[in-house]
Design a protein around this motif. Structure first.
Motif, PDB file in Angstrom:
ATOM      1  N   HIS A   1       4.023   4.297  -4.236  1.00 44.60           N
ATOM      2  CA  HIS A   1       4.165   3.568  -2.980  1.00 44.60           C
ATOM      3  C   HIS A   1       2.803   3.204  -2.391  1.00 44.60           C
ATOM      4  O   HIS A   1       2.633   2.095  -1.877  1.00 44.60           O
ATOM      5  CB  HIS A   1       4.979   4.376  -1.979  1.00 44.60           C
ATOM      6  CG  HIS A   1       6.430   4.457  -2.328  1.00 44.60           C
ATOM      7  ND1 HIS A   1       7.347   5.093  -1.529  1.00 44.60           N
ATOM      8  CD2 HIS A   1       7.140   3.978  -3.380  1.00 44.60           C
ATOM      9  CE1 HIS A   1       8.552   4.999  -2.073  1.00 44.60           C
ATOM     10  NE2 HIS A   1       8.441   4.336  -3.196  1.00 44.60           N
TER      11      HIS A   1
ATOM     12  N   TYR B   1       5.408  -4.149  -1.080  1.00 46.40           N
ATOM     13  CA  TYR B   1       5.622  -3.090  -0.089  1.00 46.40           C
ATOM     14  C   TYR B   1       6.494  -3.620   1.044  1.00 46.40           C
ATOM     15  O   TYR B   1       7.418  -2.947   1.498  1.00 46.40           O
ATOM     16  CB  TYR B   1       4.299  -2.540   0.452  1.00 46.40           C
ATOM     17  CG  TYR B   1       4.469  -1.181   1.096  1.00 46.40           C
ATOM     18  CD1 TYR B   1       4.255  -0.021   0.371  1.00 46.40           C
ATOM     19  CD2 TYR B   1       4.897  -1.058   2.417  1.00 46.40           C
ATOM     20  CE1 TYR B   1       4.443   1.231   0.935  1.00 46.40           C
ATOM     21  CE2 TYR B   1       5.081   0.194   2.993  1.00 46.40           C
ATOM     22  CZ  TYR B   1       4.854   1.328   2.250  1.00 46.40           C
ATOM     23  OH  TYR B   1       5.055   2.565   2.810  1.00 46.40           O
TER      24      TYR B   1
ATOM     25  N   LEU C   1       9.848  -1.844   0.195  1.00 45.51           N
ATOM     26  CA  LEU C   1       9.657  -0.489   0.703  1.00 45.51           C
ATOM     27  C   LEU C   1       9.652  -0.362   2.223  1.00 45.51           C
ATOM     28  O   LEU C   1       9.412   0.719   2.746  1.00 45.51           O
ATOM     29  CB  LEU C   1       8.353   0.103   0.125  1.00 45.51           C
ATOM     30  CG  LEU C   1       8.330   0.228  -1.399  1.00 45.51           C
ATOM     31  CD1 LEU C   1       6.952   0.661  -1.884  1.00 45.51           C
ATOM     32  CD2 LEU C   1       9.395   1.204  -1.873  1.00 45.51           C
TER      33      LEU C   1
ATOM     34  N   HIS D   1       7.590   1.257   7.725  1.00 42.95           N
ATOM     35  CA  HIS D   1       7.771   2.387   6.809  1.00 42.95           C
ATOM     36  C   HIS D   1       6.471   3.183   6.687  1.00 42.95           C
ATOM     37  O   HIS D   1       6.485   4.420   6.730  1.00 42.95           O
ATOM     38  CB  HIS D   1       8.234   1.877   5.447  1.00 42.95           C
ATOM     39  CG  HIS D   1       8.509   2.970   4.473  1.00 42.95           C
ATOM     40  ND1 HIS D   1       7.616   3.320   3.489  1.00 42.95           N
ATOM     41  CD2 HIS D   1       9.572   3.804   4.342  1.00 42.95           C
ATOM     42  CE1 HIS D   1       8.122   4.322   2.781  1.00 42.95           C
ATOM     43  NE2 HIS D   1       9.299   4.631   3.273  1.00 42.95           N
TER      44      HIS D   1
END
Length: 155
Positions: free
Chosen positions: A50, A65, A69, A74
């Motif tokens: 990540h 990202y 994600l 986040h």
């Protein structure tokens, strides 16, 4: 800069270069008495992937990202409540620099200034966001870092 100027992402070896660098970095973190407790002694493969995805997007690579994600929100959530100290921040940046050398990233001053400039900016923001500040920016795009005043020299 011209349209032919490569992104920092490309200059740094794309995802493979950033993976090599950040895995080297997290190996150093796991052995560091000041930083390893932040990760309970082990930086998971998922965390490593990540963070590589974050850095790639920030440095001009794919917006994975953001798309996959959860974007800035986040990343912010992952830092809230950590209470990162100034000493931990400095060690983090120092180990990032060491890892860049150890991983064989490009060592031209323009590239190193760009990635370490982001590291300084991002870690200072992480310290602020990880504490008890009431003025944390809750929603923002993932930053897109550029060469700044010193693009790579290309004869």
């Amino acid at each position: 800069m011209t349209d032919e100027t490569p992104t920092i992402y490309v200059w740094g070896g794309e995802r493979a270069g950033f993976e090599r660098w950040l895995n080297t970095f997290y190996d150093l973190v796991e052995g560091d008495e000041l930083l390893s407790p932040v990760f309970e002694g082990l930086v998971t493969d998922e965390h490593r992937r990540h963070v590589v995805t974050w850095w790639c997007e920030v440095m001009g690579g794919p917006a994975s990202y953001t798309d996959e994600l959860g974007g800035y929100e986040h990343m912010l959530a992952k830092h809230r409540g950590l209470h990162i100290t100034a000493e931990q921040r400095l060690r983090f940046v120092t180990l990032l620099s060491q890892a860049a050398d150890d991983a064989g990233l490009p060592d031209d001053p323009e590239f190193r200034a760009a990635i370490m400039g982001y590291a300084e900016w991002g870690t200072r923001l992480a310290v602020h966001n990880s504490g008890d500040a009431t003025d944390v920016v809750e929603h923002a795009p993932v930053p897109r870092w550029g060469w700044g005043v010193a693009p790579p020299y290309q004869p």
